[in-house]
Scaffold this motif. Structure first.
Motif, PDB file in Angstrom:
ATOM      1  N   LYS A  76       0.835  -1.201   0.000  1.00  0.00           N
ATOM      2  CA  LYS A  76       0.000   0.000   0.000  1.00  0.00           C
ATOM      3  C   LYS A  76       0.870   1.252   0.000  1.00  0.00           C
ATOM      4  CE  LYS A  76      -2.344   1.109   3.746  1.00  0.00           C
ATOM      5  NZ  LYS A  76      -3.402   1.099   4.790  1.00  0.00           N
ATOM      6  N   MET A  77       1.966   1.231   0.756  1.00  0.00           N
ATOM      7  CA  MET A  77       2.850   2.388   0.821  1.00  0.00           C
ATOM      8  C   MET A  77       3.631   2.569  -0.480  1.00  0.00           C
ATOM      9  SD  MET A  77       4.285   2.486   4.724  1.00  0.00           S
ATOM     10  CE  MET A  77       5.191   0.955   4.602  1.00  0.00           C
ATOM     11  N   THR A  78       4.143   1.484  -1.042  1.00  0.00           N
ATOM     12  CA  THR A  78       4.930   1.620  -2.271  1.00  0.00           C
ATOM     13  C   THR A  78       4.048   1.931  -3.477  1.00  0.00           C
ATOM     14  OG1 THR A  78       4.878  -0.764  -2.731  1.00  0.00           O
ATOM     15  CG2 THR A  78       6.717   0.063  -1.413  1.00  0.00           C
ATOM     16  N   TRP A  79       2.786   1.448  -3.455  1.00  0.00           N
ATOM     17  CA  TRP A  79       1.900   1.656  -4.598  1.00  0.00           C
ATOM     18  C   TRP A  79       1.628   3.138  -4.846  1.00  0.00           C
ATOM     19  CZ3 TRP A  79       0.552  -0.777  -8.744  1.00  0.00           C
ATOM     20  CH2 TRP A  79      -0.558  -0.360  -9.480  1.00  0.00           C
ATOM     21  N   ARG A  80       1.623   3.962  -3.806  1.00  0.00           N
ATOM     22  CA  ARG A  80       1.415   5.398  -3.989  1.00  0.00           C
ATOM     23  C   ARG A  80       2.443   5.971  -4.949  1.00  0.00           C
ATOM     24  NH1 ARG A  80       0.771   5.064   1.907  1.00  0.00           N
ATOM     25  NH2 ARG A  80      -1.444   5.271   2.409  1.00  0.00           N
ATOM     26  N   HIS A  81       3.625   5.379  -4.965  1.00  0.00           N
ATOM     27  CA  HIS A  81       4.681   5.821  -5.870  1.00  0.00           C
ATOM     28  C   HIS A  81       4.639   5.039  -7.188  1.00  0.00           C
ATOM     29  CE1 HIS A  81       6.766   8.083  -2.613  1.00  0.00           C
ATOM     30  NE2 HIS A  81       6.263   7.115  -1.845  1.00  0.00           N
ATOM     31  N   GLU A  82       4.489   3.711  -7.081  1.00  0.00           N
ATOM     32  CA  GLU A  82       4.648   2.866  -8.259  1.00  0.00           C
ATOM     33  C   GLU A  82       3.537   3.049  -9.290  1.00  0.00           C
ATOM     34  OE1 GLU A  82       6.724  -1.135  -7.807  1.00  0.00           O
ATOM     35  OE2 GLU A  82       5.872  -0.861  -5.799  1.00  0.00           O
ATOM     36  N   LYS A  83       2.346   3.407  -8.876  1.00  0.00           N
ATOM     37  CA  LYS A  83       1.282   3.578  -9.863  1.00  0.00           C
ATOM     38  C   LYS A  83       1.607   4.697 -10.844  1.00  0.00           C
ATOM     39  CE  LYS A  83      -1.701   6.637  -7.118  1.00  0.00           C
ATOM     40  NZ  LYS A  83      -3.047   6.790  -6.515  1.00  0.00           N
ATOM     41  N   ASP A  84       2.446   5.664 -10.433  1.00  0.00           N
ATOM     42  CA  ASP A  84       2.900   6.722 -11.344  1.00  0.00           C
ATOM     43  C   ASP A  84       4.209   6.352 -12.039  1.00  0.00           C
ATOM     44  OD1 ASP A  84       0.745   8.434 -10.636  1.00  0.00           O
ATOM     45  OD2 ASP A  84       1.824   9.070  -8.838  1.00  0.00           O
ATOM     46  N   ILE A  85       5.005   5.496 -11.397  1.00  0.00           N
ATOM     47  CA  ILE A  85       6.290   5.094 -11.966  1.00  0.00           C
ATOM     48  C   ILE A  85       6.109   4.065 -13.075  1.00  0.00           C
ATOM     49  CG2 ILE A  85       8.425   3.821 -11.438  1.00  0.00           C
ATOM     50  CD1 ILE A  85       8.374   5.164  -8.676  1.00  0.00           C
ATOM     51  N   LEU A  86       5.200   3.111 -12.894  1.00  0.00           N
ATOM     52  CA  LEU A  86       5.032   2.018 -13.852  1.00  0.00           C
ATOM     53  C   LEU A  86       4.809   2.488 -15.289  1.00  0.00           C
ATOM     54  CD1 LEU A  86       2.986  -0.332 -11.549  1.00  0.00           C
ATOM     55  CD2 LEU A  86       5.056  -1.036 -12.763  1.00  0.00           C
ATOM     56  N   PRO A  87       3.969   3.508 -15.546  1.00  0.00           N
ATOM     57  CA  PRO A  87       3.810   3.957 -16.941  1.00  0.00           C
ATOM     58  C   PRO A  87       5.111   4.487 -17.556  1.00  0.00           C
ATOM     59  CG  PRO A  87       1.976   4.723 -15.610  1.00  0.00           C
ATOM     60  CD  PRO A  87       2.995   4.160 -14.666  1.00  0.00           C
ATOM     61  N   ARG A  88       5.974   5.069 -16.732  1.00  0.00           N
ATOM     62  CA  ARG A  88       7.268   5.544 -17.257  1.00  0.00           C
ATOM     63  C   ARG A  88       8.147   4.383 -17.698  1.00  0.00           C
ATOM     64  NH1 ARG A  88       7.002   9.290 -12.776  1.00  0.00           N
ATOM     65  NH2 ARG A  88       8.672   8.261 -11.611  1.00  0.00           N
ATOM     66  N   HIS A  89       7.856   3.217 -17.178  1.00  0.00           N
ATOM     67  CA  HIS A  89       8.628   2.026 -17.540  1.00  0.00           C
ATOM     68  C   HIS A  89       7.890   1.134 -18.532  1.00  0.00           C
ATOM     69  CE1 HIS A  89      11.978   2.440 -14.560  1.00  0.00           C
ATOM     70  NE2 HIS A  89      11.101   3.309 -14.059  1.00  0.00           N
ATOM     71  N   GLY A  90       6.802   1.647 -19.095  1.00  0.00           N
ATOM     72  CA  GLY A  90       6.173   0.962 -20.217  1.00  0.00           C
ATOM     73  C   GLY A  90       4.851   0.275 -19.954  1.00  0.00           C
ATOM     74  N   LEU A  91       4.350   0.268 -18.710  1.00  0.00           N
ATOM     75  CA  LEU A  91       3.089  -0.418 -18.449  1.00  0.00           C
ATOM     76  C   LEU A  91       1.914   0.461 -18.870  1.00  0.00           C
ATOM     77  CD1 LEU A  91       1.654  -2.893 -17.367  1.00  0.00           C
ATOM     78  CD2 LEU A  91       1.709  -1.872 -15.084  1.00  0.00           C
ATOM     79  N   ARG A  92       0.992  -0.114 -19.598  1.00  0.00           N
ATOM     80  CA  ARG A  92      -0.222   0.578 -20.021  1.00  0.00           C
ATOM     81  C   ARG A  92      -1.332  -0.455 -20.164  1.00  0.00           C
ATOM     82  NH1 ARG A  92       3.019  -0.096 -24.534  1.00  0.00           N
ATOM     83  NH2 ARG A  92       1.983  -1.107 -26.319  1.00  0.00           N
ATOM     84  N   GLU A  93      -2.522   0.012 -20.411  1.00  0.00           N
ATOM     85  CA  GLU A  93      -3.664  -0.893 -20.525  1.00  0.00           C
ATOM     86  C   GLU A  93      -3.510  -1.840 -21.716  1.00  0.00           C
ATOM     87  OE1 GLU A  93      -7.476   0.915 -20.530  1.00  0.00           O
ATOM     88  OE2 GLU A  93      -7.175   2.005 -18.651  1.00  0.00           O
ATOM     89  N   GLY A  94      -4.063  -3.044 -21.531  1.00  0.00           N
ATOM     90  CA  GLY A  94      -4.171  -3.984 -22.635  1.00  0.00           C
ATOM     91  C   GLY A  94      -2.972  -4.856 -22.882  1.00  0.00           C
ATOM     92  N   LEU A  95      -1.920  -4.775 -22.044  1.00  0.00           N
ATOM     93  CA  LEU A  95      -0.738  -5.611 -22.239  1.00  0.00           C
ATOM     94  C   LEU A  95      -0.924  -6.974 -21.567  1.00  0.00           C
ATOM     95  CD1 LEU A  95       2.196  -3.099 -21.564  1.00  0.00           C
ATOM     96  CD2 LEU A  95       1.060  -3.625 -23.731  1.00  0.00           C
ATOM     97  N   THR A  96      -0.125  -7.933 -22.015  1.00  0.00           N
ATOM     98  CA  THR A  96      -0.022  -9.203 -21.292  1.00  0.00           C
ATOM     99  C   THR A  96       1.056  -9.034 -20.224  1.00  0.00           C
ATOM    100  OG1 THR A  96       1.522 -10.016 -22.975  1.00  0.00           O
ATOM    101  CG2 THR A  96      -0.793 -10.635 -23.199  1.00  0.00           C
ATOM    102  N   VAL A  97       0.717  -9.356 -18.983  1.00  0.00           N
ATOM    103  CA  VAL A  97       1.571  -9.035 -17.840  1.00  0.00           C
ATOM    104  C   VAL A  97       1.794 -10.285 -16.997  1.00  0.00           C
ATOM    105  CG1 VAL A  97       1.789  -7.623 -15.748  1.00  0.00           C
ATOM    106  CG2 VAL A  97       0.710  -6.657 -17.796  1.00  0.00           C
TER     107      VAL A  97
END
Length: 391
Positions: free
Chosen positions: A141-162
């Motif tokens: 919960k604490m790290t997600w506050r940061h990672e939800k904004d960081i992940l798109p900078r590293h290429g995660l977006r809707e519709g990918l296989t993860v």
């Protein structure tokens, strides 16, 4: 190598490690279909001295025709060469393999079978014991506050296989599912208790469609080139051979896809007031984990490790989880759980003195004091590194 539609497998021999690996499904209709494999096995046996390793950790199917071919050649080699020892490495992930190959131990005294299990994950036993699992949810919960904004900078977006490898209790996978709506999401872990908890987390979130898989991150039963985006969080640091996991993350990632890892440098945890006590404790925590073959200083090493694993377009950044991120009680709950697990359980298992354990615990208490102090500051740093698999 593919002999029939029912039998698709690869065989590899690593001369340096004297290891013969079989991967895939070995289900021939006639023994003649295995002539190539038999020749390679005989040639490999002739090249080794001492122990010959037979790696079947990723052999998902094996019929009796194939088993008898392998058994006959291995027993014959041991009978002809008293100097030879054969060690068959199976996996608890493939439940039948250990039972099947243990028949070879009865066939010849020079053949042994070892099950590759969570001894290769030195930290897993600690994290599964006691009541530590729930605190992992607070950490995410604490790290997600940061990672939800960081992940798109590293290429995660809707519709990918993860794929979320070493998914633990599954809370991160659940958050990714809600926020990024992947076309497919696989979550894999080597802990059955963690996966049970992960399914509960998904139920709590009302989520469907996450594929939970019991598996070994260093020998995954997943085909090559499957996922656009692969995550592995806080795991390379508790694995004694992180390069094995990175090689598997690379393998299952699609060409052009990205692998995203997070790790810590625990000695950089900080707090004021009482900074000296806090610094001492986290320096000692790094040494404690090193005693158990783990590296909580791995964070800054992640970039080099990704490059060495063959990734390109490396992106690296850090963030600091602090007592100012939301409710400071979340931070203190996490540190208190660390104190119980590390300054009591793990420290006692190492054989530390009572005086050392008291001082060790005091640093965690001082970190909590800093987090709750009206003018205090307490931090926990995370390194994020991602890399692209070349096309």
């Amino acid at each position: 190598m593919s002999d029939t539609a029912r039998s698709t497998f690869d065989i590899r021999f690593d001369e340096n490690n004297q290891e013969f690996a079989i991967i895939g499904s070995m289900r021939p209709q006639r023994v003649e279909e295995l002539s190539g494999c038999a020749r390679m096995l005989e040639t490999s046996l002739a090249m080794v001295r001492g122990t010959f390793y037979v790696n079947v950790k990723r052999l998902v199917r094996l019929n009796n025709i194939a088993f008898h071919m392998l058994a006959n050649l291995l027993v014959k080699a041991c009978e002809e060469r008293p100097d030879l020892r054969v060690l068959v490495i199976t996996s608890s992930v493939v439940g039948w393999s250990t039972r099947k190959f243990r028949a070879l131990q009865r066939a010849h005294a020079s053949i042994a079978v070892e099950e590759y299990d969570n001894e290769f994950y030195p930290g897993q036993a600690f994290l599964e014991e006691g009541g530590f699992i729930p605190i992992l949810r607070t950490q995410t919960k604490m790290t997600w506050r940061h990672e939800k904004d960081i992940l798109p900078r590293h290429g995660l977006r809707e519709g990918l296989t993860v794929a979320d490898i070493c998914c633990g209790i599954g809370d991160f996978a659940a958050l990714v599912h809600k926020e990024f709506k992947p076309a497919r999401l696989v979550a894999l872990d080597h802990s059955r208790s963690s996966l049970d908890y992960a399914r509960k987390v998904a139920a709590d979130f009302g989520l469907q469609g996450i594929e939970y898989i019991y598996g070994d991150a260093s020998e995954m039963l997943i085909e090559d080139d499957q996922f656009d985006f692969v995550t592995c969080r806080h795991s390379l640091q508790i694995f004694d051979r992180p390069e094995l996991i990175l090689a598997e993350l690379f393998r299952i990632c699609k060409p052009g896809g990205r692998v995203y890892v997070t790790n810590e440098k625990i000695s950089h945890c900080l707090g004021e007031p009482r900074g000296d006590s806090i610094q001492w404790t986290y320096n000692e925590l790094s040494k404690l984990f090193a005693h158990f073959s783990m590296d909580l200083e791995f964070g800054p090493k992640s970039r080099r490790a990704m490059i060495d694993a063959g990734f390109g377009d490396i992106r690296a950044e850090t963030f600091m989880v602090t007592n100012t991120d939301g409710d400071p009680q979340d931070f203190t709950d996490t540190v208190n759980a660390w104190k119980v697990l590390f300054a009591q359980d793990m420290s006692a298992r190492r054989g530390d003195s009572k005086a050392f354990m008291e001082r060790f615990a005091r640093g965690f208490d001082d970190h909590i004091f800093a987090a709750l102090h009206p003018k205090g500051y307490a931090g926990w740093p995370i390194w994020v590194v991602s890399g692209r698999k070349p096309q």
